[in-house]
Write a protein that holds these residues in place. Structure first.
Motif, short mmCIF file in Angstrom:
data_model
loop_
_atom_site.label_atom_id
_atom_site.label_comp_id
_atom_site.label_asym_id
_atom_site.label_seq_id
_atom_site.Cartn_x
_atom_site.Cartn_y
_atom_site.Cartn_z
N TYR A 135 -2.71 60.38 48.45
CA TYR A 135 -4.06 60.24 47.79
C TYR A 135 -4.03 61.09 46.68
CZ TYR A 135 -9.18 60.61 47.62
OH TYR A 135 -10.19 60.48 47.46
N ARG A 136 -3.63 62.28 46.47
CA ARG A 136 -3.62 63.41 45.50
C ARG A 136 -2.76 62.77 44.35
NH1 ARG A 136 -6.28 66.45 42.08
NH2 ARG A 136 -4.91 68.52 41.47
N LEU A 137 -1.75 62.14 44.38
CA LEU A 137 -0.90 61.59 43.51
C LEU A 137 -1.55 60.31 42.97
CD1 LEU A 137 2.69 62.26 44.70
CD2 LEU A 137 1.73 63.18 42.76
N PHE A 138 -2.01 59.22 43.73
CA PHE A 138 -2.55 58.20 43.15
C PHE A 138 -3.93 58.52 42.54
CE2 PHE A 138 -1.45 54.81 46.75
CZ PHE A 138 -0.04 54.90 46.12
N GLU A 139 -4.78 59.57 42.77
CA GLU A 139 -6.08 60.07 42.21
C GLU A 139 -5.71 60.35 40.86
OE1 GLU A 139 -9.49 62.62 43.87
OE2 GLU A 139 -7.62 63.77 43.68
N LEU A 140 -4.38 61.19 40.69
CA LEU A 140 -4.11 61.83 39.49
C LEU A 140 -3.45 60.55 38.25
CD1 LEU A 140 -2.32 65.06 40.54
CD2 LEU A 140 -4.55 64.90 39.26
N ILE A 141 -2.58 59.83 38.92
CA ILE A 141 -2.31 59.09 38.11
C ILE A 141 -2.53 57.46 37.89
CG2 ILE A 141 0.08 57.53 37.95
CD1 ILE A 141 1.55 60.28 39.47
N GLN A 142 -3.21 57.30 38.99
CA GLN A 142 -4.12 55.93 38.88
C GLN A 142 -3.08 54.73 38.28
OE1 GLN A 142 -7.31 54.99 39.72
NE2 GLN A 142 -7.31 57.36 40.64
N PRO A 143 -2.22 54.51 38.97
CA PRO A 143 -1.12 53.57 38.51
C PRO A 143 -1.69 51.91 38.82
CG PRO A 143 -0.62 54.09 40.82
CD PRO A 143 -1.67 55.12 40.26
N ASP A 144 -1.12 50.94 38.41
CA ASP A 144 -1.24 49.61 38.59
C ASP A 144 -0.49 49.28 39.65
OD1 ASP A 144 -3.09 48.91 36.15
OD2 ASP A 144 -1.25 49.83 35.34
N PHE A 145 0.77 49.63 39.85
CA PHE A 145 1.75 49.59 40.82
C PHE A 145 2.15 50.55 41.46
CE2 PHE A 145 1.91 46.00 37.59
CZ PHE A 145 1.65 45.09 38.32
N ALA A 146 2.65 50.65 42.75
CA ALA A 146 3.21 51.82 43.17
C ALA A 146 4.47 51.45 44.11
CB ALA A 146 2.42 52.57 44.18
N PHE A 147 5.44 51.91 44.15
CA PHE A 147 6.68 51.16 44.77
C PHE A 147 7.28 52.18 45.88
CE2 PHE A 147 6.24 49.93 40.54
CZ PHE A 147 6.62 48.59 40.32
N PHE A 148 7.30 51.54 47.05
CA PHE A 148 7.77 52.34 48.15
C PHE A 148 8.98 51.50 48.94
CE2 PHE A 148 3.72 54.05 47.35
CZ PHE A 148 3.73 55.27 47.84
N GLY A 149 10.07 52.22 49.46
CA GLY A 149 11.26 51.69 50.13
C GLY A 149 10.94 51.35 51.62
N GLU A 150 11.33 50.41 51.97
CA GLU A 150 11.28 49.58 53.44
C GLU A 150 11.88 50.58 54.19
OE1 GLU A 150 11.98 45.62 53.45
OE2 GLU A 150 10.01 44.87 52.76
N LYS A 151 13.19 51.29 53.81
CA LYS A 151 13.53 52.15 54.86
C LYS A 151 12.55 53.07 55.73
CE LYS A 151 15.91 56.01 53.95
NZ LYS A 151 15.17 56.96 55.17
N ASP A 152 11.61 53.51 54.90
CA ASP A 152 10.50 54.56 55.69
C ASP A 152 9.31 53.28 55.78
OD1 ASP A 152 11.33 57.27 55.36
OD2 ASP A 152 11.61 56.53 53.21
N TYR A 153 9.61 52.58 56.83
CA TYR A 153 8.56 51.31 56.93
C TYR A 153 7.54 51.78 57.53
CZ TYR A 153 7.54 46.60 57.68
OH TYR A 153 6.80 45.29 57.48
#
Length: 287
Positions: A135-153
């Motif tokens: 939440y904090r990082l999204f709030e600060l960066i406000q990206p258009d896209f955020a990327f997460f690996g499926e290993k940590d599904y």
């Protein structure tokens, strides 16, 4: 490549990128980078014009102080890898920048079953910490896209729930698990494995594959107990160092325990295993 350590520096760099009309891709990490992380960066480079990577070992998502203490920290090599990958900006904050005095880190988010099973069950408080930092990082960066690996599904599903409620403008992009040639899922914790332990840990992938093969051959004639037995039997036949914390066939939409009536396309096997007191997680789509 720009390296920022404060929120103020980050804001200046992001404002300049936006003034230039750049779309922003974001890859949050805890460092100790490997090719799995770099695959997220590569995908971000394809989808966006300005890629931001954060490196922050978040204490709030560790329920085990020894795990936090022993988590690998390899900043110099991480920065070298990111520079070579073409990352535009690295955010390297300390804890005070992420959680300043007076900051309320509790984010109210109803996760339902996601906060009751598997990682949530065996790592109490883990996802509260994940939600706080993302939440904090999204709030600060406000990206258009955020990327997460499926290993940590399970984490991926939690982040999707967070984005739906608070950041609907951010597209969450899942990236398939990257594996070594022997099938072992890449993980920062692999850096702590001895050569022998890493070879034995590859049996997790083999055991998951045996479960998948059994279920593919069985159609709807399978049971949780039978596939657990297949998974456990293989690991015990190959090594005495691996200890299963959990193994479950779940409905990948909400991680509820699957049954033979669950749509085949939604079946996924999940596990957490210890070797030499190092915890590894993995998962595999069945169909």
């Amino acid at each position: 490549m720009i390296v920022t350590t404060t929120v103020a520096e980050l804001s200046v760099a992001l404002n300049e990128a936006r003034r230039s009309g750049h779309s922003i891709g974001f890859v949050p990490t805890m460092g100790a980078l490997h090719n799995g992380h770099l695959s997220l960066v590569r995908d971000s480079k394809v989808r966006s014009l300005f890629t931001v990577v954060s490196i922050f070992v978040n204490p709030k998502q560790f329920n085990n102080s020894e795990d936090l203490k022993n988590y690998p920290r390899t900043i110099d090599s991480d920065l070298k890898l990111l520079s070579e990958a073409g990352c535009e900006l690295v955010f390297l904050p300390n804890e005070d920048e992420i959680y300043p005095v007076g900051f309320n880190s509790y984010i109210e988010l109803e996760l339902g079953n996601l906060n009751r099973v598997m990682e949530a069950q065996f790592r109490p408080g883990h996802f509260e910490g994940v939600v706080s930092v993302v939440y904090r990082l999204f709030e600060l960066i406000q990206p258009d896209f955020a990327f997460f690996g499926e290993k940590d599904y399970q984490q991926l599903l939690v982040v999707k729930a967070l984005a739906r409620k608070f950041f609907p403008q951010i597209t969450i992009v899942p990236i398939p698990t990257v594996r070594q040639s022997n099938g072992l899922a890449l993980s920062s914790r692999n850096k702590r494995l001895t050569k022998e332990a890493a070879q034995e840990a590859a049996e997790i992938f083999v055991a998951l594959s045996k479960v998948r093969d059994h279920m593919l051959a069985s159609g709807r004639q399978w049971s949780q107990s039978a596939v657990y037995s297949i998974f456990e039997k293989h690991l015990k036949s190959r090594t005495h160092q691996l200890t299963i914390e959990y193994f479950l066939i779940a409905d990948q939409r909400d991680l509820s325990p699957a049954t033979p009536d669950t749509p085949p396309d939604e079946l996924r096997a999940f596990t957490a295993v210890y070797i030499d007191n190092i915890r590894l997680i993995d998962n595999m789509k069945i169909f």
